[in-house]
Structure formats: structure tokens, C-alpha cells
Scaffold this motif. Sequence first.
Motif, PDB file in Angstrom:
ATOM      1  N   SER A 218     -17.798 -10.650  -0.940  1.00 39.62           N
ATOM      2  CA  SER A 218     -17.224 -11.957  -1.275  1.00 39.62           C
ATOM      3  C   SER A 218     -16.292 -11.851  -2.473  1.00 39.62           C
ATOM      4  N   GLU A 219     -16.675 -11.047  -3.462  1.00 40.10           N
ATOM      5  CA  GLU A 219     -15.848 -10.883  -4.652  1.00 40.10           C
ATOM      6  C   GLU A 219     -14.543 -10.171  -4.313  1.00 40.10           C
ATOM      7  N   ALA A 220     -14.607  -9.173  -3.427  1.00 41.66           N
ATOM      8  CA  ALA A 220     -13.388  -8.471  -3.012  1.00 41.66           C
ATOM      9  C   ALA A 220     -12.430  -9.428  -2.316  1.00 41.66           C
ATOM     10  N   GLU A 221     -12.976 -10.304  -1.471  1.00 38.68           N
ATOM     11  CA  GLU A 221     -12.134 -11.297  -0.792  1.00 38.68           C
ATOM     12  C   GLU A 221     -11.524 -12.258  -1.804  1.00 38.68           C
ATOM     13  N   ARG A 222     -12.334 -12.675  -2.785  1.00 35.15           N
ATOM     14  CA  ARG A 222     -11.843 -13.615  -3.786  1.00 35.15           C
ATOM     15  C   ARG A 222     -10.715 -13.000  -4.605  1.00 35.15           C
TER      16      ARG A 222
ATOM     17  N   ASP B 127     -11.698 -13.998   7.199  1.00 31.10           N
ATOM     18  CA  ASP B 127     -10.992 -13.519   8.395  1.00 31.10           C
ATOM     19  C   ASP B 127      -9.747 -12.720   8.011  1.00 31.10           C
ATOM     20  N   GLU B 128      -9.026 -13.204   7.005  1.00 30.22           N
ATOM     21  CA  GLU B 128      -7.827 -12.493   6.560  1.00 30.22           C
ATOM     22  C   GLU B 128      -8.179 -11.134   5.968  1.00 30.22           C
TER      23      GLU B 128
ATOM     24  N   SER C 255      -6.978  -7.456   7.349  1.00 32.91           N
ATOM     25  CA  SER C 255      -6.355  -6.446   6.491  1.00 32.91           C
ATOM     26  C   SER C 255      -7.119  -5.133   6.572  1.00 32.91           C
ATOM     27  N   MET C 256      -8.447  -5.227   6.588  1.00 30.78           N
ATOM     28  CA  MET C 256      -9.268  -4.026   6.705  1.00 30.78           C
ATOM     29  C   MET C 256      -9.021  -3.327   8.036  1.00 30.78           C
ATOM     30  N   ALA C 257      -8.905  -4.110   9.125  1.00 34.98           N
ATOM     31  CA  ALA C 257      -8.665  -3.526  10.446  1.00 34.98           C
ATOM     32  C   ALA C 257      -7.326  -2.797  10.482  1.00 34.98           C
ATOM     33  N   ALA C 258      -6.320  -3.380   9.844  1.00 31.98           N
ATOM     34  CA  ALA C 258      -5.003  -2.732   9.813  1.00 31.98           C
ATOM     35  C   ALA C 258      -5.077  -1.408   9.058  1.00 31.98           C
ATOM     36  N   TYR C 259      -5.801  -1.394   7.960  1.00 28.05           N
ATOM     37  CA  TYR C 259      -5.946  -0.166   7.178  1.00 28.05           C
ATOM     38  C   TYR C 259      -6.683   0.899   7.985  1.00 28.05           C
ATOM     39  N   LEU C 260      -7.799   0.504   8.615  1.00 30.80           N
ATOM     40  CA  LEU C 260      -8.560   1.475   9.400  1.00 30.80           C
ATOM     41  C   LEU C 260      -7.730   2.010  10.567  1.00 30.80           C
ATOM     42  N   GLY C 261      -6.905   1.137  11.164  1.00 25.54           N
ATOM     43  CA  GLY C 261      -6.042   1.596  12.245  1.00 25.54           C
ATOM     44  C   GLY C 261      -5.103   2.698  11.775  1.00 25.54           C
TER      45      GLY C 261
END
Length: 249
Positions: free
Chosen positions: A172-176, A183-184, A188-194
Motif C-alpha cells: 500500500s505504501e509503494a502504491e501511495r 490497479d495502476e 505498471s508491475m506487469a509492464a516491468y515484468l514483461g
Amino acid sequence: MPAAEPFIWMRPERAGRGPRPAHSRDEIAAAAVRIADTDGLDAVSMRRVAAEIGASTMALYNYVNGKEDLLDLMIDAVSAEYQLPSGPLGDWRGVLLALARQGRTIALRHPWLPRALTQRPAVALMGPNALRYTEFILTAVNRVLDASTAMELIGLLTAVVHSYVQSELAQSEAERQAGLSADEFQASMAAYLGRMIASGWYPRFTQVVIEGASTPPPNADAIFERAVNRLLDGFSTRPDAGPRSAKPS
């Protein structure tokens, strides 16, 4: 000069002579908990707590020796939030899973708690409310586990619950900090892992991601319960552990 008694519960409610205490430990603990819930653990200080209860900082030292005592009182105060059944306990695993769920809820309600426990791991868990929790678990597993193993289980269960909560809070803190919704952040994480998968440097990790892509990701509750159940599996002699031989206390 003898060292001060480390356990606040072994000391009088108020040090020294004088009029009847104007404040109680429960009042002091509640004030410290409110501060930590609102502004974080670092905001808890003798001065801030004294102001919260309408006392001077020096007057507060008549009740507690310093922040360590405050932490002990805070941890024990929130330990009272466990709702412990008073009737027949039934299956010990179900009882402990229910307690783990409560522990997660309490820690999420008081995000400072996991960190406070790392600062006061030995003393704080000896408070009366914490011992009430311990006594309950020891009773629940009495016919299944010996006392030493049961205490090991209590320590590991506490560690699993609070480690999981710390991970949730960190997410939660990382998102904040990123200024993104959940969801955003996941997108972003999915794009990085891709990008990492496309590099070809991590074939085993790529396989895991591909295999997992065909199933919906489990929610946080499901992951938590799976982690707790895997811990409990390690303390079961079989899927439904039966009574052990009775031993004198």
C-alpha cells in the motif's frame, strides 16, 4: 542502586508518594495507541502522550519510565482486542486459523503493531492481555501438542501473521508513494515484468509467470489463509491431528 524492574506490570501503577493517581495505565496506553494509529509509531513520545492525557511530561514519568514502557502498554492494550471464544473449542486448527484472521485484522487496524513487536519482542508479550491470548492457544492445542511445541507454534503464528501484514502495508505504501491506484500499480508491475521476461535472462521465472497467467490471481485473503494453513500443517501429525497421550502439567 538496583536496576529498575523491566516489567512494568511488576511496578506500582504510580511511582513515589503523593495523592491518588490522576491517570491510569489504560488511559496512557489508549492515548499512545491513538497517536500511533493517526501519526505512526515515531510520533509516540513522552511529551506527546503527556499532552494527550492533559499532563506534564514530568508527571508522566511517575507512571512510565520511558517509551519502552509505552510500547509495552500499547502492545498489550491492542492484544485485548482478540475475541476469544468461551465455549467448547472444537478443532484446534480451525481455532488457530480464526485467531490468525483476527490477528491480521488487528494489525491492519494498528499498522504500527508489527514494528513495535520487533522492538519489544520479549517483554511486551508478557503483558496480561498477551498472556490471556497465549493461555487460550495453549488450552486449544493441549491434547495435540506438548507445551514446548505449542509455544513454538505461537511464536511462528505471530511471525507469519505480522510478516504478512507488513507485506500488505508495504504494498500500500509503494502504491501511495507512486501516486497510483492498486490497479495502476499492478499494470505498471506487469509492464516491468514483461520487459524482464522478454530479456530471456530469467527462464525459470518466465515459466512460473506463463503457468500462472492461465489462472486468476488469488486475493490477499486466500494467500493469507494458505500461508497459515501451511504453517499449521507442519504441526499436524496427520491432516486432522488427534489427541496425544495425556501428560501431567
